[in-house]
Design an enzyme around this catalytic site. Structure first.
Site, PDB file in Angstrom:
ATOM      1  N   CYS A  79       8.752 -48.193  57.116  1.00  0.00           N
ATOM      2  CA  CYS A  79       7.677 -46.357  56.228  1.00  0.00           C
ATOM      3  C   CYS A  79       6.520 -47.692  55.010  1.00  0.00           C
ATOM      4  O   CYS A  79       6.705 -48.418  55.238  1.00  0.00           O
ATOM      5  CB  CYS A  79       7.952 -46.012  55.900  1.00  0.00           C
ATOM      6  SG  CYS A  79       6.308 -44.665  55.423  1.00  0.00           S
ATOM      7  N   HIS A 184       8.815 -43.784  61.049  1.00  0.00           N
ATOM      8  CA  HIS A 184      10.478 -43.414  60.574  1.00  0.00           C
ATOM      9  C   HIS A 184      10.998 -43.303  62.110  1.00  0.00           C
ATOM     10  O   HIS A 184      11.164 -41.984  62.486  1.00  0.00           O
ATOM     11  CB  HIS A 184      10.964 -41.797  60.127  1.00  0.00           C
ATOM     12  CG  HIS A 184       9.922 -41.779  58.373  1.00  0.00           C
ATOM     13  ND1 HIS A 184      10.288 -42.468  57.126  1.00  0.00           N
ATOM     14  CD2 HIS A 184       8.443 -40.912  57.919  1.00  0.00           C
ATOM     15  CE1 HIS A 184       9.978 -42.571  56.474  1.00  0.00           C
ATOM     16  NE2 HIS A 184       8.652 -41.909  56.143  1.00  0.00           N
ATOM     17  N   GLU A 186      13.999 -43.444  61.762  1.00  0.00           N
ATOM     18  CA  GLU A 186      15.146 -42.754  62.361  1.00  0.00           C
ATOM     19  C   GLU A 186      15.289 -41.318  62.346  1.00  0.00           C
ATOM     20  O   GLU A 186      15.728 -40.084  62.313  1.00  0.00           O
ATOM     21  CB  GLU A 186      15.983 -42.835  60.375  1.00  0.00           C
ATOM     22  CG  GLU A 186      15.203 -42.584  59.403  1.00  0.00           C
ATOM     23  CD  GLU A 186      13.988 -43.229  58.912  1.00  0.00           C
ATOM     24  OE1 GLU A 186      13.305 -44.115  59.837  1.00  0.00           O
ATOM     25  OE2 GLU A 186      13.568 -42.773  57.428  1.00  0.00           O
TER      26      GLU A 186
END
Lengths: 205, 256
Positions: A79, A184, A186
């Site tokens: 990001c 993202h 994650e």
């Protein structure tokens, strides 16, 4: 040791927990010596380019991050951590960035019916093979949150592209030992975990 | 193409997912972490947790629960109900939540939106808004903002409040229709469309979902960016997969 860089740009817990879910322990650090010693480095981030660059500067980490990218050891920007690898960003009235990838970060153009930020799950069309994409089908969905997007000078860098607000932008790109994703990973479910797992198994070449 | 998001809302009380039932108080439906993990595996796009008692009891959100959810769920989730200040927001985000939702706090102190956006970025700050129809001419949109589950009007027009919240830094609006909430007859399409057209940030529609068709209606006619459901899935009437495949069949972009 895998190190997640802490430069007051948030989101570190999520990255650490996602790595743990794929069986990888990582430490969070803002110590330049720990960063230099890392076997691989993850450079996450949320927020704005200006404050992210300021965070690096205030903590004396700018050079440590640049130096790491030149070691050949695997490096992943996420990001804001992917955007500030470029030369500059239009965000915050123009921000000089790290210049590791030739290119710049531009703002999405508002239009009727187009919401800014680009927030949600979008498809990434892979344009090139890479170890970090192993096992992921082209068109996999990842979670994005951003109002600015990367523009790369080197047409061979993108690994995958995404469409939003009338532009097609590189959602993931790589050069040598450095990989960067706008989404993202994650927070991108099983696809994101797979990508993180692949990164942790990659030798950087 | 950016997909339309399916979001599941979990109302939490004393670490149990709960659902208000008319004339019968609340019934407990299960453990929030286990339910979240199951919905994650089923392919939901996002989760929302509301600590429904924290605000009334003026105590902090159950941070332990937020941490436990973050260990199991690798999609975005937001936490709301009982956020009192910037420190509460920080704690929730550091525990692994992607976003924080403020509702009555933002009505009392709109500055919290600005402070939260400055400290953590606009994308972290969700304005939760409860609205209901009003014929009072002081609400030109035809909808007024209420708090405390619809019991207390606050004197704001719903569309005007949405515009103001965007201006001061909200990154998203979760818009709940008090009239439609719990009815299962469909979202308030007019309310959702009015707010969504008035702002440049994403709008999540909430309240009234009973069938997949209701989601399709609010995501097309209502111009919502995401649709929130609760009892539709909590009671097993529909699965995440069934809702999404209906959406896909109708031509909506979804993540399968």
């Amino acid at each position: 040791m895998i190190v997640i860089v802490d430069y007051n740009a948030g989101n570190l817990t999520s990255v650490q927990l996602a790595l743990r879910a794929v069986g990888v322990e990582a430490v969070i650090s803002r110590d330049p010596a720990v960063i230099a010693d890392a076997e691989r480095l993850i450079f996450p981030g949320v927020g704005a380019a200006g404050s992210a660059m300021e965070g690096l500067r205030d903590l004396g980490l700018t050079q440590a991050v640049i130096d790491f990218t030149q070691t050949g050891k695997p490096f992943l920007g996420i990001c804001i951590g992917c955007q500030i690898l470029l030369g500059s960003s239009e965000e915050d009235g123009g921000t000089a960035c790290l210049g590791i990838f030739p290119g710049r970060v531009a703002a999405f153009t508002p239009a009727p019916g187009v919401k800014i930020p680009h927030m949600g799950w979008n498809a990434v069309r892979f344009t090139r093979d890479h170890a970090v994409l192993q096992g992921l089908p082209t068109g996999s969905h990842f979670y994005f949150v951003h109002g600015y997007y990367p523009q790369l000078d080197d047409p061979t860098s993108p690994l995958g592209v995404t469409d939003y607000a009338g532009v097609t932008f590189p959602a993931i790109y790589a050069r040598g030992n450095v990989v960067a994703c706008q989404f993202h990973a994650e927070k991108s479910g099983e696809a994101g975990l797979r990508l993180l797992k692949n990164f942790c198994a990659w030798d950087g070449t | 193409m950016l997909t339309k998001r399916l979001i599941i809302c979990l109302d939490v009380r004393n670490r149990k997912v709960t659902k208000g039932v008319k004339f019968a108080g609340n019934v407990d439906l299960g453990d929030p972490v286990q339910m979240a993990a199951q919905y994650y595996r089923d392919g939901v796009d996002e989760l929302v947790f509301y600590d429904i008692m924290a605000s009334a009891e003026n105590r902090p959100i159950d941070i332990g629960m937020v941490r436990d959810v973050a260990r199991e769920v690798f999609i975005p989730f937001s936490v709301g109900g009982g956020i009192r200040n910037l420190e509460d927001m920080r704690e929730v985000l550091l525990a692994g939540a992607e976003k924080v939702s403020v509702n009555s706090l933002a009505v009392r102190n709109p500055g919290i939106i600005r402070d939260g956006a400055r400290a953590f970025g606009n994308q972290c700050v969700v304005l939760g808004m409860d609205a209901r129809r009003s014929a009072d001419p002081k609400y030109p949109s035809g909808y007024e903002v209420v708090i405390q589950g619809g019991r207390t009007p606050v004197g704001k027009d719903a569309v005007a409040w949405a515009i103001e919240a965007e201006k001061i830094g909200a990154g998203e609006i979760c818009l709940n229709s008090i009239d439609a909430d719990g009815t299962k007859v469909g979202y308030d399409l007019e309310l959702t469309r009015k707010v969504s057209e008035a702002v440049g940030i994403p709008v999540i529609a909430s309240g009234g979902a009973g069938t997949p068709q209701h989601l399709m209606d609010v995501l097309t006619v209502g111009k919502a960016d995401a649709a929130l459901v609760a009892s539709m899935v909590h009671y097993g009437t529909y699965t995440v997969g069934a809702i999404k495949s209906e959406m896909a069949k109708a031509g909506l972009p979804v993540r399968i």
